[in-house]
Design a protein around this motif. Structure first.
Motif, PDB file in Angstrom:
ATOM      1  N   ASP A 128       7.008 -47.972  78.142  1.00  0.00           N
ATOM      2  CA  ASP A 128       6.307 -48.240  76.880  1.00  0.00           C
ATOM      3  C   ASP A 128       4.952 -47.554  76.974  1.00  0.00           C
ATOM      4  N   ILE A 129       4.755 -46.484  76.200  1.00  0.00           N
ATOM      5  CA  ILE A 129       3.495 -45.739  76.238  1.00  0.00           C
ATOM      6  C   ILE A 129       2.834 -45.839  74.877  1.00  0.00           C
ATOM      7  N   ARG A 130       1.592 -46.291  74.887  1.00  0.00           N
ATOM      8  CA  ARG A 130       0.837 -46.455  73.648  1.00  0.00           C
ATOM      9  C   ARG A 130      -0.486 -45.704  73.743  1.00  0.00           C
ATOM     10  N   VAL A 131      -1.089 -45.493  72.571  1.00  0.00           N
ATOM     11  CA  VAL A 131      -2.333 -44.729  72.464  1.00  0.00           C
ATOM     12  C   VAL A 131      -3.362 -45.585  71.739  1.00  0.00           C
ATOM     13  N   LEU A 132      -4.598 -45.513  72.234  1.00  0.00           N
ATOM     14  CA  LEU A 132      -5.695 -46.287  71.654  1.00  0.00           C
ATOM     15  C   LEU A 132      -6.906 -45.374  71.472  1.00  0.00           C
ATOM     16  N   PRO A 133      -7.459 -45.309  70.273  1.00  0.00           N
ATOM     17  CA  PRO A 133      -8.676 -44.508  70.094  1.00  0.00           C
ATOM     18  C   PRO A 133      -9.802 -45.010  70.997  1.00  0.00           C
ATOM     19  N   ARG A 134     -10.589 -44.075  71.523  1.00  0.00           N
ATOM     20  CA  ARG A 134     -11.681 -44.434  72.430  1.00  0.00           C
ATOM     21  C   ARG A 134     -12.656 -45.412  71.778  1.00  0.00           C
ATOM     22  N   ALA A 135     -12.935 -45.238  70.492  1.00  0.00           N
ATOM     23  CA  ALA A 135     -13.858 -46.149  69.807  1.00  0.00           C
ATOM     24  C   ALA A 135     -13.337 -47.585  69.847  1.00  0.00           C
ATOM     25  N   ASP A 136     -12.028 -47.766  69.712  1.00  0.00           N
ATOM     26  CA  ASP A 136     -11.449 -49.109  69.786  1.00  0.00           C
ATOM     27  C   ASP A 136     -11.536 -49.663  71.203  1.00  0.00           C
TER      28      ASP A 136
END
Length: 178
Positions: A100-108
Motif C-alpha cells: 500500500d503506497i500513498r502520497v502526502l503533500p509536504r505542506a500537509d
C-alpha cells in the motif's frame, strides 16, 4: 548523534515481521535511485517497467500471502521533484505485489507534525530511524525500541496513512500535467 548501524544489519526485519511494516519517506530524492539505469531512462522519458521478479516484490507478495502488510507514505513537494516523480512512476509494481503506497503533500506533512526523517516501523514495536546525508545517501540507521519513541512513530504512521492519497491516483494527475 547516536551510534549508527549499517542498514544491512536490520534487513532481516523485512522477512521476519509478523503484521505490519511501514515506511515514511521524506526525502526529495535518493542517491541509489539517481545512480540507477531505470532513473536515467525515466528522466529521458521512458516509463519504468514493473519488476515482479525483483526480490523486494517477491518478499512483499510472500508476506501478503502470510497475512502481513507493507505500507508506505511518500511526502512530495509541489511540484514533485524528478526523484519523487520516479518513485510514483515505479510504485505500480510494488502495489501490484501487495504494498500500500500513498502520497502526502509536504505542506500537509508539516501541518500534521510528521517526522522530518525517513523511518521504518515494524509491528508497531521496532522503529528504524534512517540517517541520510546531504547527497541523499543512507549513512546508517538507529534501531529504536523505546516505547515512547515507537508510540510517537505509530501516531505519525496513523496520521500519515489517514491523510495520504493512493500513489496511483496522485501519479495519474502528476503525469497528465507534465
Amino acid at each position: 548523534m547516536p551510534p549508527l548501524i549499517p542498514f544491512e544489519e536490520i534487513t532481516h526485519h523485512f522477512a521476519e515481521f509478523q503484521h505490519t511494516a511501514f515506511r515514511l519517506e521524506t526525502r526529495r530524492g535518493y542517491a541509489t535511485d539517481r545512480a540507477g539505469a531505470r532513473f536515467q531512462a525515466f528522466v529521458r522519458g521512458t516509463a519504468p517497467a514493473p519488476e515482479p521478479g525483483h526480490a523486494w516484490n517477491v518478499n512483499v507478495r510472500a508476506k501478503a500471502e502470510q497475512g502481513a502488510r507493507f505500507s508506505r507514505v511518500r511526502i512530495v513537494d509541489d511540484p514533485p521533484t524528478d526523484g519523487q516523480r520516479f518513485l510514483m512512476a515505479t510504485a505500480a509494481g510494488n502495489v501490484e505485489a501487495g504494498e500500500d503506497i500513498r502520497v502526502l503533500p509536504r505542506a500537509d506533512a508539516v501541518r500534521l507534525g510528521l517526522p522530518d526523517f525517513d523511518l521504518w516501523l515494524f509491528d508497531s514495536r521496532t522503529l528504524v530511524r534512517m540517517h541520510i546525508d546531504d547527497t541523499d545517501t543512507t549513512i546508517g540507521v538507529e534501531l529504536i525500541e523505546d516505547p515512547g519513541e515507537v508510540l510517537a512513530a505509530c501516531r505519525a504512521r496513523d496520521a500519515a496513512l489517514a491523510a495520504a492519497r493512493p500513489s496511483v491516483e496522485v501519479w495519474t494527475r502528476v503525469r497528465s500535467s507534465v
